[in-house]
Design a protein around this motif. Structure first.
Motif, PDB file in Angstrom:
ATOM      1  N   ILE A 200     -13.223  -2.091   6.669  1.00 17.07           N
ATOM      2  CA  ILE A 200     -14.639  -2.375   7.194  1.00 17.07           C
ATOM      3  C   ILE A 200     -15.144  -2.769   5.559  1.00 17.07           C
ATOM      4  N   THR A 201     -15.826  -3.974   5.453  1.00 12.92           N
ATOM      5  CA  THR A 201     -16.458  -4.263   4.479  1.00 12.92           C
ATOM      6  C   THR A 201     -17.799  -3.690   4.405  1.00 12.92           C
ATOM      7  N   VAL A 202     -18.350  -2.981   3.456  1.00  9.93           N
ATOM      8  CA  VAL A 202     -19.650  -2.544   3.463  1.00  9.93           C
ATOM      9  C   VAL A 202     -20.410  -2.759   2.271  1.00  9.93           C
ATOM     10  N   GLU A 203     -21.645  -2.732   2.183  1.00  9.53           N
ATOM     11  CA  GLU A 203     -22.538  -2.824   0.868  1.00  9.53           C
ATOM     12  C   GLU A 203     -22.563  -1.650   0.161  1.00  9.53           C
ATOM     13  N   ASP A 204     -22.985  -0.513   0.786  1.00  9.95           N
ATOM     14  CA  ASP A 204     -22.896   0.834   0.098  1.00  9.95           C
ATOM     15  C   ASP A 204     -21.849   1.942   0.212  1.00  9.95           C
ATOM     16  N   LEU A 205     -20.878   1.710  -0.625  1.00 10.70           N
ATOM     17  CA  LEU A 205     -19.747   2.632  -0.204  1.00 10.70           C
ATOM     18  C   LEU A 205     -19.958   3.927  -0.111  1.00 10.70           C
TER      19      LEU A 205
ATOM     20  N   ALA B 298      -3.339   5.890  11.140  1.00  9.21           N
ATOM     21  CA  ALA B 298      -3.650   4.779  10.241  1.00  9.21           C
ATOM     22  C   ALA B 298      -4.724   5.009   9.403  1.00  9.21           C
ATOM     23  N   ARG B 299      -5.087   4.663   8.247  1.00  9.05           N
ATOM     24  CA  ARG B 299      -6.165   4.741   7.564  1.00  9.05           C
ATOM     25  C   ARG B 299      -7.162   4.011   7.729  1.00  9.05           C
ATOM     26  N   LEU B 300      -8.385   4.206   7.602  1.00 10.14           N
ATOM     27  CA  LEU B 300      -9.596   3.692   7.594  1.00 10.14           C
ATOM     28  C   LEU B 300      -9.916   3.074   6.375  1.00 10.14           C
ATOM     29  N   GLU B 301     -10.029   1.868   5.845  1.00 10.16           N
ATOM     30  CA  GLU B 301     -10.446   1.265   4.599  1.00 10.16           C
ATOM     31  C   GLU B 301     -11.603   0.690   4.320  1.00 10.16           C
ATOM     32  N   LEU B 302     -12.462   1.482   3.764  1.00 12.41           N
ATOM     33  CA  LEU B 302     -13.738   0.976   3.469  1.00 12.41           C
ATOM     34  C   LEU B 302     -13.768   0.225   2.052  1.00 12.41           C
ATOM     35  N   VAL B 303     -14.411  -0.959   2.236  1.00 15.59           N
ATOM     36  CA  VAL B 303     -14.303  -1.615   1.096  1.00 15.59           C
ATOM     37  C   VAL B 303     -15.836  -2.373   0.535  1.00 15.59           C
ATOM     38  N   SER B 304     -16.010  -2.191  -0.784  1.00 19.43           N
ATOM     39  CA  SER B 304     -17.206  -2.818  -1.015  1.00 19.43           C
ATOM     40  C   SER B 304     -17.102  -3.993  -2.307  1.00 19.43           C
ATOM     41  N   TYR B 305     -17.264  -5.209  -1.887  1.00 21.13           N
ATOM     42  CA  TYR B 305     -17.071  -6.185  -2.737  1.00 21.13           C
ATOM     43  C   TYR B 305     -18.108  -6.513  -3.857  1.00 21.13           C
ATOM     44  N   ASP B 306     -17.564  -6.988  -5.080  1.00 23.85           N
ATOM     45  CA  ASP B 306     -18.503  -7.596  -5.976  1.00 23.85           C
ATOM     46  C   ASP B 306     -17.471  -9.173  -6.383  1.00 23.85           C
ATOM     47  N   PRO B 307     -18.399 -10.115  -6.069  1.00 25.39           N
ATOM     48  CA  PRO B 307     -19.814 -10.187  -5.593  1.00 25.39           C
ATOM     49  C   PRO B 307     -19.668 -10.081  -3.888  1.00 25.39           C
ATOM     50  N   GLU B 308     -21.072  -9.656  -3.732  1.00 25.58           N
ATOM     51  CA  GLU B 308     -21.073  -9.413  -2.149  1.00 25.58           C
ATOM     52  C   GLU B 308     -21.319 -10.569  -1.466  1.00 25.58           C
ATOM     53  N   GLY B 309     -20.963 -10.751  -0.231  1.00 29.32           N
ATOM     54  CA  GLY B 309     -21.046 -11.981   0.442  1.00 29.32           C
ATOM     55  C   GLY B 309     -22.453 -12.182   1.147  1.00 29.32           C
ATOM     56  N   ASP B 310     -22.565 -13.085   2.061  1.00 27.16           N
ATOM     57  CA  ASP B 310     -23.736 -13.198   2.815  1.00 27.16           C
ATOM     58  C   ASP B 310     -23.937 -11.842   3.633  1.00 27.16           C
ATOM     59  N   GLN B 311     -24.963 -11.407   3.673  1.00 28.54           N
ATOM     60  CA  GLN B 311     -25.455 -10.259   4.708  1.00 28.54           C
ATOM     61  C   GLN B 311     -25.721 -10.906   5.912  1.00 28.54           C
ATOM     62  N   ARG B 312     -24.735 -10.931   7.000  1.00 33.07           N
ATOM     63  CA  ARG B 312     -25.158 -11.462   8.102  1.00 33.07           C
ATOM     64  C   ARG B 312     -25.098 -10.213   9.099  1.00 33.07           C
ATOM     65  N   PRO B 313     -26.193 -10.314  10.352  1.00 32.13           N
ATOM     66  CA  PRO B 313     -25.946  -9.289  11.261  1.00 32.13           C
ATOM     67  C   PRO B 313     -24.735  -9.266  11.969  1.00 32.13           C
ATOM     68  N   ALA B 314     -24.246  -7.765  12.446  1.00 31.86           N
ATOM     69  CA  ALA B 314     -22.757  -8.052  13.108  1.00 31.86           C
ATOM     70  C   ALA B 314     -23.190  -8.599  14.293  1.00 31.86           C
ATOM     71  N   PRO B 315     -22.000  -9.470  14.932  1.00 32.34           N
ATOM     72  CA  PRO B 315     -22.318  -9.697  16.422  1.00 32.34           C
ATOM     73  C   PRO B 315     -22.089  -8.716  17.452  1.00 32.34           C
ATOM     74  N   ARG B 316     -22.827  -9.018  18.574  1.00 33.91           N
ATOM     75  CA  ARG B 316     -22.767  -8.109  19.668  1.00 33.91           C
ATOM     76  C   ARG B 316     -21.085  -8.052  20.302  1.00 33.91           C
ATOM     77  N   LEU B 317     -20.955  -6.843  20.861  1.00 34.51           N
ATOM     78  CA  LEU B 317     -19.543  -6.803  21.338  1.00 34.51           C
ATOM     79  C   LEU B 317     -19.058  -7.832  22.208  1.00 34.51           C
ATOM     80  N   ASN B 318     -20.020  -8.559  22.960  1.00 35.10           N
ATOM     81  CA  ASN B 318     -19.535  -9.593  24.029  1.00 35.10           C
ATOM     82  C   ASN B 318     -19.363 -10.904  23.393  1.00 35.10           C
TER      83      ASN B 318
END
Length: 138
Positions: free
Chosen positions: A10-15, A62-82
């Motif tokens: 999961i790519t995150v803004e604030d690790l 399995a592992r959950l990988e949290l990753v915070s990138y530099d540079p950050e990408g566009d901050q778009r809202p997550a799509p709804r499940l459907n």
């Protein structure tokens, strides 16, 4: 090919905030933290000049990988499940009602625990970045 699951990312803004949520609210243990950068990484992920901070958490098989990138990408809202492209992380628990009762008051949920037609009890929670996490009791 004999592929097996290694991690779910999961790519995150604030690790730090995300680690706190998955560790403190959902009880996942932090296995490791590390940084990756350099040309091979940037080329591999297709992001010019990319570097990233990572945290791996224990999610059972399995592992959950949290990753915070530099540079950050566009901050778009997550799509709804459907909606096509929607994703979520599914974590199995032994007693969903107890887990729901123990969640901190500030953890957002989509509903109270529900039992589906298949007999599986589900509860979707929202992580601090807006990602959906399905807690389920088969």
């Amino acid at each position: 090919m004999d592929a097996t699951a290694h991690h779910y990312a999961i790519t995150v803004e604030d690790l730090e905030r995300s680690i706190e949520f998955y560790r403190d609210s959902l009880g996942l243990d932090v296995l490791s933290r590390f940084s990756v950068g350099g040309e091979a990484f940037a080329t591999g992920v297709g992001v010019d000049g990319a570097s990233a901070e990572f945290a791996h958490l224990d999610a059972g098989d399995a592992r959950l990988e949290l990753v915070s990138y530099d540079p950050e990408g566009d901050q778009r809202p997550a799509p709804r499940l459907n909606e096509p492209g929607a994703t979520h992380l599914g974590l199995e628990v032994d007693d969903l009602a107890a887990v729901a009762d123990e969640l901190p008051a500030d953890v957002e949920t989509l509903s109270e625990p529900q039992t589906t037609e298949s007999g599986t009890a589900i509860l979707f929670v929202v992580d601090p970045e807006g990602n959906l996490v399905e807690l389920l009791e088969p």
